[in-house]
Design a protein around this motif. Structure first.
Motif, PDB file in Angstrom:
ATOM      1  N   SER A 282       0.872  -1.175   0.000  1.00 54.15           N
ATOM      2  CA  SER A 282       0.000   0.000   0.000  1.00 54.15           C
ATOM      3  C   SER A 282       0.906   1.220   0.000  1.00 54.15           C
ATOM      4  O   SER A 282       1.276   1.740   1.057  1.00 54.15           O
ATOM      5  CB  SER A 282      -0.902  -0.001   1.239  1.00 54.15           C
ATOM      6  OG  SER A 282      -1.748   1.129   1.251  1.00 54.15           O
ATOM      7  N   THR A 286       1.476   7.313  -2.610  1.00 57.03           N
ATOM      8  CA  THR A 286       0.254   7.663  -3.345  1.00 57.03           C
ATOM      9  C   THR A 286      -0.325   8.966  -2.801  1.00 57.03           C
ATOM     10  O   THR A 286      -0.550   9.932  -3.544  1.00 57.03           O
ATOM     11  CB  THR A 286      -0.798   6.541  -3.240  1.00 57.03           C
ATOM     12  OG1 THR A 286      -0.213   5.285  -3.544  1.00 57.03           O
ATOM     13  CG2 THR A 286      -1.951   6.816  -4.197  1.00 57.03           C
ATOM     14  N   SER A 298       0.055   4.951 -12.132  1.00 56.76           N
ATOM     15  CA  SER A 298       0.558   3.780 -11.430  1.00 56.76           C
ATOM     16  C   SER A 298       0.182   2.508 -12.176  1.00 56.76           C
ATOM     17  O   SER A 298      -0.807   2.468 -12.911  1.00 56.76           O
ATOM     18  CB  SER A 298      -0.042   3.709 -10.020  1.00 56.76           C
ATOM     19  OG  SER A 298       0.317   2.516  -9.353  1.00 56.76           O
ATOM     20  N   VAL A 304      -3.861   0.498  -4.730  1.00 55.99           N
ATOM     21  CA  VAL A 304      -3.902   1.762  -5.451  1.00 55.99           C
ATOM     22  C   VAL A 304      -5.146   1.804  -6.333  1.00 55.99           C
ATOM     23  O   VAL A 304      -5.854   2.814  -6.397  1.00 55.99           O
ATOM     24  CB  VAL A 304      -2.625   1.976  -6.298  1.00 55.99           C
ATOM     25  CG1 VAL A 304      -2.726   3.274  -7.107  1.00 55.99           C
ATOM     26  CG2 VAL A 304      -1.389   2.008  -5.396  1.00 55.99           C
ATOM     27  N   TYR A 308      -7.945   4.584  -5.107  1.00 56.31           N
ATOM     28  CA  TYR A 308      -7.492   5.755  -5.864  1.00 56.31           C
ATOM     29  C   TYR A 308      -7.831   5.682  -7.346  1.00 56.31           C
ATOM     30  O   TYR A 308      -8.251   6.685  -7.946  1.00 56.31           O
ATOM     31  CB  TYR A 308      -5.987   5.944  -5.662  1.00 56.31           C
ATOM     32  CG  TYR A 308      -5.610   6.093  -4.213  1.00 56.31           C
ATOM     33  CD1 TYR A 308      -5.836   7.291  -3.542  1.00 56.31           C
ATOM     34  CD2 TYR A 308      -5.071   5.022  -3.495  1.00 56.31           C
ATOM     35  CE1 TYR A 308      -5.513   7.432  -2.204  1.00 56.31           C
ATOM     36  CE2 TYR A 308      -4.749   5.153  -2.150  1.00 56.31           C
ATOM     37  CZ  TYR A 308      -4.975   6.352  -1.508  1.00 56.31           C
ATOM     38  OH  TYR A 308      -4.668   6.485  -0.182  1.00 56.31           O
TER      39      TYR A 308
END
Length: 384
Positions: A282, A286, A298, A304, A308
């Motif tokens: 993780s 980010t 990414s 992610v 996100y």
């Protein structure tokens, strides 16, 4: 400063001055209210076994065991155990919180009588290159001793939650104010000043989790893209790093200088390989990238993608679509992008994470104290 609760001994596989990350953020905050002893892995030299201590903050002490070169593993553990025992006695540490980052350090704390044991599982260490064969067994032992288990991400939580009755997901957080400095037009660092634009940047540990072929491919497909890579090279041969005129390996930078480098990037990237070592990661960066106000691209790291990628805060791509994703990131409207980034960044902070962890620790302490009182209250009269 008033002491709040017991002292804390943290056993870490990461050195304090390596990369400023989760352990640094949390231990610095615990040191605001209690004595914290951050115990690193040993170093070996020609002197007799000893402890080196260094005060880096008012209440935070870095502890480094020095062992004699040539000491085998069994003797090494025994010597560290004795050294930690001497530290506890000399510092008058009583029933500390024992905070563990690597299960391999469990034997050296055998003589510590903790009030609470916390396993902060920030990574699936058994999946990393060079992981000790005994790590999985040690982790099972640690699960049996721990009062609380924290995980560094949601996917790691899902992998660990059935192994202990009190597992809590604490994805890596962010010091938003620190990285927001990148939005303020900070001066470009000297070694980045001559790099042309557009710049694609990464900071972090460069190891087996990095997709070096992807970096080379992006550099070859778009020679005008300048790729700036910051961070120490660990566990891989530096000769394996792709060399191109538009790839700039600038080495490790201090945490305080990262916003200045970020401020000069056009897109922040996370070119991670998809393999066993990245299955549960993780990435802390980010939120740091988003706090800096940068568009982010990414690879499809699970923690992610969710949340996100799903929230359109990060562009998700593979080797065949990475260049297109960077182009899309460069073209996206800044105002809309920052609105999404700020919403996600505002949802968390290292202060919030620390306070939530502290609350769980205090509850565990209270539960154990109550259990002791109940047990003592049930002692038969004939034994009093």
């Amino acid at each position: 400063m008033k002491q709040v609760g017991p002292d804390l001994i943290c056993l870490s596989h990461l050195r304090w001055n390596f990369v400023f990350q989760r352990p640094n953020h949390l231990m610095s905050r615990f040191a605001q209210e209690k004595r914290v002893y951050f115990v690193e892995e040993p170093v070996f030299d020609d002197a007799p076994p000893r402890l080196e201590t260094k005060h880096v903050e008012a209440n935070l002490t870095i502890v480094v065991p020095h062992l004699t070169t040539g000491t085998d593993q069994e003797a090494s553990l025994a010597q560290q155990r004795r050294l930690i025992g001497s530290l506890v006695r000399e510092q008058d540490i009583r029933q500390p919180i024992l905070w563990i980052y690597t299960p391999m350090s469990l034997p050296i704390a055998a003589d510590v009588e903790p009030s609470v044991v916390v396993y902060d599982c920030m990574d699936e260490l058994s999946a990393f290159r060079g992981a000790p064969p005994a790590l999985r067994e040690r982790e099972r032992e640690l699960f049996s001793r721990a009062d609380l288990v924290f995980t560094g991400g949601q996917s790691l939580y899902e992998a660990k939650r059935a192994q202990h009755p009190s597992v809590h997901a604490f994805p890596s957080s962010v010091d938003a104010a620190h990285f927001a400095r990148a939005r303020e037009g900070v001066e470009d660092p000297e070694d980045q000043r001559g790099v042309a634009r557009p710049r694609l940047g990464f900071f972090g540990v460069i190891d087996e989790r990095m997709d070096l072929e992807l970096i080379a491919r992006v550099a070859d497909e778009r020679p005008d893209f300048q790729i700036v890579m910051l961070g120490p090279v660990v566990k891989i041969d530096p000769a394996s790093l792709p060399q191109r005129p538009n790839i700039h390996w600038l080495g490790q930078k201090s945490y305080k200088d990262l916003p200045a480098y970020l401020g000069g990037w056009d897109v922040a990237i996370m070119p991670f390989a998809l393999n066993e070592s990245t299955r549960f990661i993780s990435p802390t960066k980010t939120l740091e990238y988003l706090a800096a106000g940068k568009p982010v691209v990414s690879t499809a790291i699970r923690d992610v993608v969710t949340p996100y990628g799903e929230r359109k805060a990060v562009h998700i791509a593979d080797a065949t679509t990475f260049v297109a994703a960077v182009e899309a990131a460069l073209a996206e409207p800044k105002e809309a992008r920052l609105a999404i980034a700020d919403e996600m960044v505002s949802a968390t902070s290292w202060d919030k994470t620390w306070r939530s962890m502290s609350k769980l620790i205090n509850e565990a302490l209270q539960t154990k104290r109550s259990a002791v009182v109940r047990t003592e209250g049930n002692v038969p009269c004939s034994t009093i």
